[in-house]
Write an enzyme that holds these catalytic residues in place. Sequence first.
Site, PDB file in Angstrom:
ATOM      1  N   PHE A 225      -6.628   5.868   9.552  1.00 18.51           N
ATOM      2  CA  PHE A 225      -6.675   6.005   8.071  1.00 18.51           C
ATOM      3  C   PHE A 225      -5.458   5.329   7.351  1.00 18.51           C
ATOM      4  CE2 PHE A 225      -6.101  10.070   4.951  1.00 18.51           C
ATOM      5  CZ  PHE A 225      -6.799   9.178   3.993  1.00 18.51           C
ATOM      6  N   CYS A 226      -5.988   4.839   6.197  1.00 17.98           N
ATOM      7  CA  CYS A 226      -4.984   4.076   5.446  1.00 17.98           C
ATOM      8  C   CYS A 226      -4.294   2.996   5.861  1.00 17.98           C
ATOM      9  CB  CYS A 226      -4.159   4.960   4.490  1.00 17.98           C
ATOM     10  SG  CYS A 226      -3.356   4.124   3.312  1.00 17.98           S
ATOM     11  N   VAL A 227      -2.771   3.010   6.155  1.00 14.77           N
ATOM     12  CA  VAL A 227      -2.043   1.975   6.753  1.00 14.77           C
ATOM     13  C   VAL A 227      -2.095   2.135   8.277  1.00 14.77           C
ATOM     14  CG1 VAL A 227       0.258   1.341   7.104  1.00 14.77           C
ATOM     15  CG2 VAL A 227      -0.271   1.974   4.981  1.00 14.77           C
TER      16      VAL A 227
END
Length: 642
Positions: free
Chosen positions: A367-369
């Site tokens: 998720f995301c980074v």
Amino acid sequence: MAVPQKPRAARGAAKETSAPKAEATASSAPQVSAFEQMGAAFRLPGVDVEALKAQWHAQLSKLPGFSPDLFQSWVQQSPMAGLNVPGLKPVQQAVDAVSHSVSGDLQSLASLKVDPETLKTIQSEYLQRATELWNQALTKPEALTVKDRRFAAPEWSQSPASAFTASMYLLNAQTMQRLADSLAGAEKARERVRFAVQQWSAAMSPSNFLALNPEALKKAVETKGESIQHGIQHLLGDIRQGHLSMTDESVFEVGKNVATTPGTVVYENGFFQLIEYTPITDKVHATPFLFVPPCINKYYILDLQPDNSVVRHLLSEGHRVFMVSWVNPDESLAQATWDDYIEHGVIQAIDVTREISGADQINALGFCVGGTMLGVALATLAAKGRKPVASLTLLTSFLDFSHTGILDIFIDESMVRMREMTLGAESPQGGGLMKGGDLAATFAFLRPNDLVWNYVVGNYLKGEMPPAFDLLYWNSDSTNLPGPYYAWYLRNTYLENNLVKPGAVTVCGEPLDLGRLDMPTFIYGSREDHIVPWESAYASTQVVTGPRTFVLGASGHIAGVINPPAKKKRSHWVTGAKVKQLPTDANAWLASADEQPGSWWTAWADWLRDHAGPMVAAPKQAGSRKYPAIEAAPGRYVLRKA
């Protein structure tokens, strides 16, 4: 590691900063009593200004740290202006950050210009509209209407002076934005000017000033000053805690009413704890599932409350679920690098999950980074001849940083070099910590009206307690980052976009090639995402080389992801039935996509089921002989405050 202290049950907190200098015009202008301003604004016959003043001062003097000078500045200025408040991030600091970055590109700024004819048109239309507003205020003041939700309260339209003030502010802000949009020159310099204008416009709204906000003034009069007292209490509470309150944080406690899905910590090192969740079905899929959340925030965005928990939803689908819970770094990790997080974080979590479950391969989500890190880790393992993941899910993640949206205005060589020399491996101390409050403030000012000034007005000017909202509680629970990790990330992603250049960087001793990601991959983007623009999430379909599925959800970076099916909210888009191959262009994909009602979770669950293997008996206990239970979820690491 020591167990962190129990989080304090108190209202939000504010971000670390230095306050802007007071406006010169304010200091040189004749000083008018704040109470005289209030009485004049409302034209209330019989209002005894001096009696109100004495009554309010008597109440406010009970507050720790109160002084008449503080109150006078409170009334005549924005509540964050002129106050040396650690943690609050007023607009001046946001613009100063951009100005520092701009200093390395003065030539581009100097070359910006507006076409003379365009400038003449904007000036002419401004004067015409300003004249119309003035004449309307003189002849038909009751007809003045302001179409902006900041001025939606009836008090703004009931007071002709307030309606005129708001109308002129909007005209000035719109004209400034038109001028910024009309600039010709280097695109990055133009974007920086637009950002600075946006910040100035948001900060200078009359709604942000007590003396100009009729709704806040009326409430102050009606409550005999109690709203002012509560506002100052909220401000002082935020100063003590270190960030601007977006929700009533006293309502929530990690492990009590957020991050409550039962589970067990089965592994820990200096970087993370690994949680194995207790199955809620008699049988589970043979292929276990691992979440890799962003280390910039805490994992429990994926496990907020039972009715919106991604973790609980996956458990209900019969998956055996593991979660990485990153530690909130302190000085002991100040020298940790990107490679450290890949090797001792992501790769180690994959290996421990495989050992505990006995599976050769697992399914994994980033998720995301966390998605960027997971992709890099899997490509690094592939270079070593290892393929431990059967399927990959990327949620609002970058692999290709060609187009990073508004965040790009903060990044240039001088800014990245400054971070490398002050926090990176090249700094005198060999590292440092990027404070979580600074990161959170940067993200908040990407949407200043929604995530900053809205709460300044409600919390401080009107003295209201913001409503309890689990997502915003998580958003306020910020984390630090090790400086060397952060500096490497900035240079090789946002600045140079090296991850998609085969062999451009070496990670854990291996040349990186994301083209080695040949497993089935599910890629999700949020249509209104201001952190990872959905077109950039879609760009990952052109980086990975295995079978690809792309789904687009409504709403933003977080709200779009956390959209449980039972709530029947929003919609999502899937690849059109007639599309044989994903196009290279994101908008071409959208033009042929089919919109579906409700949550994207169902499409993902259907996809994941095909890669999860047969059903087997659920394990009776967490961990293994090699990795026995350590403590109950959510564990110690997630409790540590920045």
